[in-house]
Design an enzyme around this catalytic site. Structure first.
Site, short mmCIF file in Angstrom:
data_model
loop_
_atom_site.label_atom_id
_atom_site.label_comp_id
_atom_site.label_asym_id
_atom_site.label_seq_id
_atom_site.Cartn_x
_atom_site.Cartn_y
_atom_site.Cartn_z
N ASP A 1 0.83 -1.20 0.00
CA ASP A 1 0.00 0.00 0.00
C ASP A 1 0.87 1.26 0.00
OD1 ASP A 1 -2.85 0.95 0.37
OD2 ASP A 1 -1.92 1.93 2.09
N GLU B 1 1.52 -0.56 -5.19
CA GLU B 1 0.30 0.23 -5.40
C GLU B 1 0.70 1.70 -5.34
OE1 GLU B 1 -3.54 2.17 -3.59
OE2 GLU B 1 -1.60 1.91 -2.64
#
EC number: 2.4.99.16
Length: 660
Positions: free
Chosen positions: A382, A411
């Site tokens: 993330d 990401e």
């Protein structure tokens, strides 16, 4: 420089400190710019050395583009660190053949050219390891060239003899041999480059509504019951969002409201509470043994588990009290919240890696190693662009040195330089701008870039949506948009993914945002997967068919073979993916043509124009295509009429059938 210049070697990265990469089974194009002075011809090889130390030599071919580019594609089947080296040489036979063909035909220096050929053949006949039949043929050809009674026309037949050309192609007579440097190439396991991903929230899978209206969380055991359905759609990676205890302080409520109700589960990205941190499991989901059961159940269905690695903390994470130096303290004594101005994430503290790099780095490594020990080999990371690049280079390098099978997906929807640098320092896969590339022109530019410009070091994973992203295209395009985006993602790159609910066309957004209303990030979602499919209200059969096509066609499991074609309509995207027979695992060539109506609100008809030479068909020659979605078969040539109804089948996925 060397006697024969060897310039701009590929594969390469933007920075020579980092090695380019590939994956097992990938057809890797090796390319170099090579030339010499004057008109004499050269040959170019690439010498590959496998991780086991086995060498192989591959001949490059000139691209005939006027730029002195030479290329050969090689399928790499061994995981590990390879080296490659380009080697150039003066090709004495090719030089003589070219000059003799012109001069003897023109009656210029005929006797001289014949003698030069005879000397070359005689010299080749003395070389070791040439078979006896070849030596006899070369000696006979040399004698014929010196036979004054033979006409120049007969001599030209020798010059043009394809059998002799093969002798010298397989074993050229070389001089002025020039060696380039040894260059690195990292070959990673196939899943690093090929996969169909499905994301879900374990707490929603098997969740049930109680009589009082509250919802009881799903567990790893109930979530495992959904795995056969995911595998049945052809997906091979199941990605789950953070599974750790969720903070109580500043917990977010439904639709990202600042005040949570007692029954609100909170965002799983607000990691940590008195119940534990990044190495703990939310008690509602089960125990570590339940998690390991889930991993085994996934493996039994042919699925790999990917977990979310979100390196941040809720205000009540144990790190906050045990290691306050890992956070940023503001002048008023408070700890800084995560921000993306004007947004503020009051339930999350970002980590500060600069105050105590030794301690913070070691703890993040411990967390990753803990989950590897639990059977996890894939991490979706993330927001990696909010952490130091130096940290990722160290962490991924350290983890992969111990276990090269571990994969990290970045990401990072961020600036191109940052996104590409993350890939260079080790991320095996990257989210990309695909979700926001919707028009024909945008998609052509984007897909060409990820397939060719950055493919030596950055592998895109084309997610069509995520729990955070519901684009306007999907919000307003209905079922056609969902089909179009899935078909393009599944056929453009070897890795693609969907977030649960895509098959149900969940396209209602929270006003003013690109997120689903009643976002699963802040609440449970109760879905009737089987009922929706039985009622014909699910795209699951379409997703299943896309993954079946990917499995059956090796051209779709390659990244660097994407080619754009043309159409007379600005809404009709046309591209192909071709794999030569010599590079295909079954020894058969494979060609897929995709024709997509990217306007989900219309019926379009137009003429498309194909460069059929890409798959070995000369322009004007008819060939047969089969639509792998509908089963329709047509005979086409380089120009074809198409009609695509967005409300029926907006995309042709066509297999070029082999000619008999």
């Amino acid at each position: 420089m060397g006697r024969i210049p060897l310039l701009s070697p590929y594969p390469s990265t933007l920075d020579p400190r980092f090695a380019p990469s590939a994956f097992v089974g990938e057809a890797v194009p090796f390319q170099v710019t090579a030339f010499r002075e004057g008109h004499d011809l050269i040959g170019v090889n690439v010498r590959l050395t496998s991780p086991a130390g086995v060498e192989s030599l591959h001949r490059l071919s000139p691209l005939r583009n006027g730029l002195d580019h030479w290329r050969a594609s090689v399928v790499l089947l061994e995981q590990g660190r390879w080296t490659f080296r380009f080697e150039a040489f003066a090709d004495e036979f090719a030089t003589w053949q070219h000059a003799a063909d012109l001069k003897i035909a023109a009656g210029v220096d005929s006797a001289l050219m014949r003698e030069m050929g005879a000397l070359l053949f005689a010299r080749a006949a003395t070389e070791k390891d040439r078979g006896a039949a070849q030596v006899r043929a070369l000696k006979a050809a040399a004698g014929s060239l010196r036979d004054a009674s033979l006409s120049d026309d007969v001599a030209l037949e020798i010059v043009r003899d394809p059998a002799i050309a093969v002798y010298f192609r397989d074993r050229p007579v070389q001089s002025l041999v020039t060696l380039g440097p040894d260059l690195p190439l990292l070959v990673e396991r196939e899943r690093a480059g090929v996969g169909s991903w499905y994301e879900f929230f374990p707490r929603s899978e098997g969740a049930v509504r109680r009589k009082d209206g509250s919802i009881k969380s799903g567990t790893f055991r109930t979530a495992a019951k959904r795995l056969p359905g995911v595998a049945g759609m052809g997906f091979d990676v199941i990605y789950i969002v953070p599974i750790h205890p969720i903070g109580e302080i500043n917990r977010k409520g439904r639709n990202n409201t600042l005040k949570a109700q007692p029954e609100d589960p909170g965002s799983p990205y607000a990691i940590g509470s008195p119940l534990g941190g990044h190495d703990a499991i939310h008690p509602d989901l089960g125990t570590p043994a339940d998690f390991r059961f889930f991993v085994r159940a996934a493996r039994a269905e042919g699925l790999e588990v990917a977990i979310d690695l979100a390196l941040q903390a809720a205000p009540d994470h144990p790190w906050v009290t045990e290691h306050p130096e890992w956070f940023t303290t503001l002048p008023d004594g408070t700890i800084a919240f995560a921000e993306n101005p004007p947004k503020k994430y009051q339930d999350i503290y970002p980590l500060n890696f600069d105050n105590d790099p030794t301690g913070s780095y070691a703890e993040m490594l411990r967390v990753v190693q803990h989950w590897v020990s639990q059977g996890v080999k894939i991490f979706r990371v993330d927001n990696p662009h909010t952490k130091p690049l130096q940290f990722w280079e160290w962490l991924i390098g350290t983890v992969n040195a111990a276990d090269p099978d571990v994969i990290f997906l970045s990401e990072a929807f961020t600036r191109p330089a940052v996104m590409r640098a993350l890939a260079m320092v080790g991320f095996q896969q990257s989210y990309s701008y695909f979700t926001w590339r919707n028009t024909k022109a945008e998609l052509e530019e984007f897909l060409a870039s990820v397939s060719h410009e950055t493919s030596d070091y950055m592998r895109p994973n084309l997610f069509v949506n995520t729990h955070d992203i519901l684009t306007e295209y999907l919000q307003y395009g209905g079922w056609p948009a969902y089909k179009i985006r899935a078909a393009i993602a599944a056929t453009s790159a070897p890795s693609w993914g969907v977030y649960a609910g895509y098959e149900l066309v969940e396209n209602i957004a929270r006003p003013g945002s690109e997120e689903n209303i009643d976002n699963e990030k802040y609440e449970y979602k109760l879905r009737d997967w089987e009922g929706a499919e039985a009622r014909g209200e699910s795209l699951a059969p379409y997703l299943r068919r896309l993954n079946e096509i990917r499995t059956a066609h090796p051209a779709l499991r390659q990244l660097r073979n994407w080619s754009a074609h043309w159409s007379d309509d600005d809404a009709i995207l046309v591209y192909s993916k071709h794999l030569d027979a010599a590079l295909s695992p079954d020894g058969r060539s494979d060609t897929i043509i995709v024709v997509a109506n990217v306007d989900p609100h219309s019926v379009r008809q137009t003429t498309i124009h194909l460069d059929t030479r890409i798959w070995g068909v000369e322009p004007g020659t008819p060939f047969e295509v089969e639509d792998l979605i509908t089963g329709a078969v047509w005979t086409w040539n380089q120009d074809a009429f198409v009609r695509l109804d967005a409300f029926a089948e907006p995309v042709h996925i066509l297999h070029v059938k082999e000619r008999r």
